[in-house]
Design an enzyme around this catalytic site. Structure first.
Site, short mmCIF file in Angstrom:
data_model
loop_
_atom_site.label_atom_id
_atom_site.label_comp_id
_atom_site.label_asym_id
_atom_site.label_seq_id
_atom_site.Cartn_x
_atom_site.Cartn_y
_atom_site.Cartn_z
N HIS A 160 1.02 -1.15 0.06
CA HIS A 160 -0.10 0.23 -0.11
C HIS A 160 0.88 1.19 -0.01
O HIS A 160 1.98 1.27 0.63
CB HIS A 160 -1.01 -0.05 1.29
CG HIS A 160 -2.00 1.02 1.33
ND1 HIS A 160 -1.95 2.38 1.57
CD2 HIS A 160 -3.28 0.78 0.80
CE1 HIS A 160 -3.06 2.96 1.34
NE2 HIS A 160 -3.79 2.06 0.99
N GLU A 186 -4.05 2.07 -7.27
CA GLU A 186 -4.47 3.33 -6.33
C GLU A 186 -3.61 4.33 -6.64
O GLU A 186 -2.39 4.56 -6.18
CB GLU A 186 -4.36 2.71 -4.86
CG GLU A 186 -4.97 1.54 -4.37
CD GLU A 186 -5.25 1.70 -2.99
OE1 GLU A 186 -6.46 1.31 -2.61
OE2 GLU A 186 -4.36 1.70 -2.21
C1 PEP Z 1 -7.26 2.84 0.53
O1 PEP Z 1 -6.82 2.89 1.80
O2 PEP Z 1 -6.77 1.92 -0.17
C2 PEP Z 1 -8.07 3.84 0.01
C3 PEP Z 1 -8.35 3.62 -1.20
O3 PEP Z 1 -8.71 4.56 0.90
P1 PEP Z 1 -9.79 5.79 0.44
O4 PEP Z 1 -10.87 4.89 0.07
O5 PEP Z 1 -10.07 6.25 1.88
O6 PEP Z 1 -9.35 6.70 -0.28
#
Ligand code: PEP
Length: 247
Positions: A94, A164
């Site tokens: 992450h 992400e």
């Molecule tokens: C995450 O922690 O992987 C994430 C996508 O957080 P958020 O949905 O709060 O942006």
């Protein structure tokens, strides 16, 4: 391929939060052939959360592990221990771990192998910073992280990728469907080239400020096979609304 709706609770949750897990488990019921549900609470809650989710289709996962299975690593937790506590999946790489703990893709690669050895499913996160995107480096950064983070064993073992974009995590700013589609299509191409059939069927999740209001648009994008959800997974009602949208 089943859609995977996964919640990442990050460093949030006390024993009192098990009521949310219970409510999510009740909402998921016996589960669905179309959609998988997963919540990754902090490590302290995994065993109790998996008890709370027993007899439901809700799976419980972890947010990180050490690359070794046991040994002199004070304060760390191994994939085998997380499996023992009831985890089915482990989030790795992450961006908050890459930033807060200086984790490099080569180290994440070693962790993926330990997750495979424990018989669990890794969810490997990749994503560009805003500076990368503005410099036109998104594809290079994301595919570079993927190449280095995924071992060749991914050709024969189940794994999940989460795209992400760092600038969309916890910011309320979501990537547009066009931006998401472009990156997911590149990721799918890279996975298929490197891992063949397994690369074609590995779920690719989107993560970054996903919530009930935008889930339908995001989940409709080609090559989006689910979501990794932070803030909106902390409340059962929001998580379940996204889960229902994915049906
Ligand atoms: C995450 O922690 O992987 C994430 C996508 O957080 P958020 O949905 O709060 O942006």
């Amino acid at each position: 391929m089943r859609t995977l709706i996964a919640g990442n609770w990050k460093m949030n949750g006390l024993k009192s939060s098990l009521a949310e897990i219970q409510a999510i488990a009740e909402g998921v019921g016996s589960g669905s052939d179309a959609v998988e549900a997963l919540i990754c609470p902090p490590a302290t809650l995994i065993a109790a959360a998996s008890d709370a989710a027993a007899d439901s289709g809700l799976q419980i996962g972890a947010q990180n592990c050490h690359a070794a299975m046991s040994g002199a690593h004070t304060g760390d937790i191994s994939a085998a221990m997380l499996k023992d506590a009831g985890a089915s999946h482990i989030i790795l790489g992450h961006s908050e771990r890459r930033t807060d703990h200086g984790e490099l893709s080569t180290y994440i690669n070693a962790k993926v192998l330990s997750v495979f050895d424990a018989g669990l499913v890794p969810i490997v996160c990749v994503g560009e910073s805003l500076a990368d995107r503005e410099a036109g480096l998104t594809e290079k950064v994301v595919l570079g992280q993927l190449e280095a983070s995924l071992p060749r064993e991914c050709a024969d073992t189940s794994f999940v990728v989460a795209y992400e974009p760092i600038w969309a995590i916890g910011t309320g700013r979501t990537a547009t469907p066009a931006q998401i589609g472009e990156v997911h299509t590149s990721i799918r191409g890279a996975l298929a080239t490197r891992f063949g059939d397994n690369g074609n069927t590995a779920p690719i999740l989107y993560g970054g400020s996903m919530k009930p209001a935008n889930a339908a648009d995001i989940l409709a994008v080609e090559d989006v096979n689910g979501g990794l959800i932070g803030g909106a997974s902390l409340k059962a009602a929001d998580f379940l609304a996204i889960y229902e949208t994915a049906m």
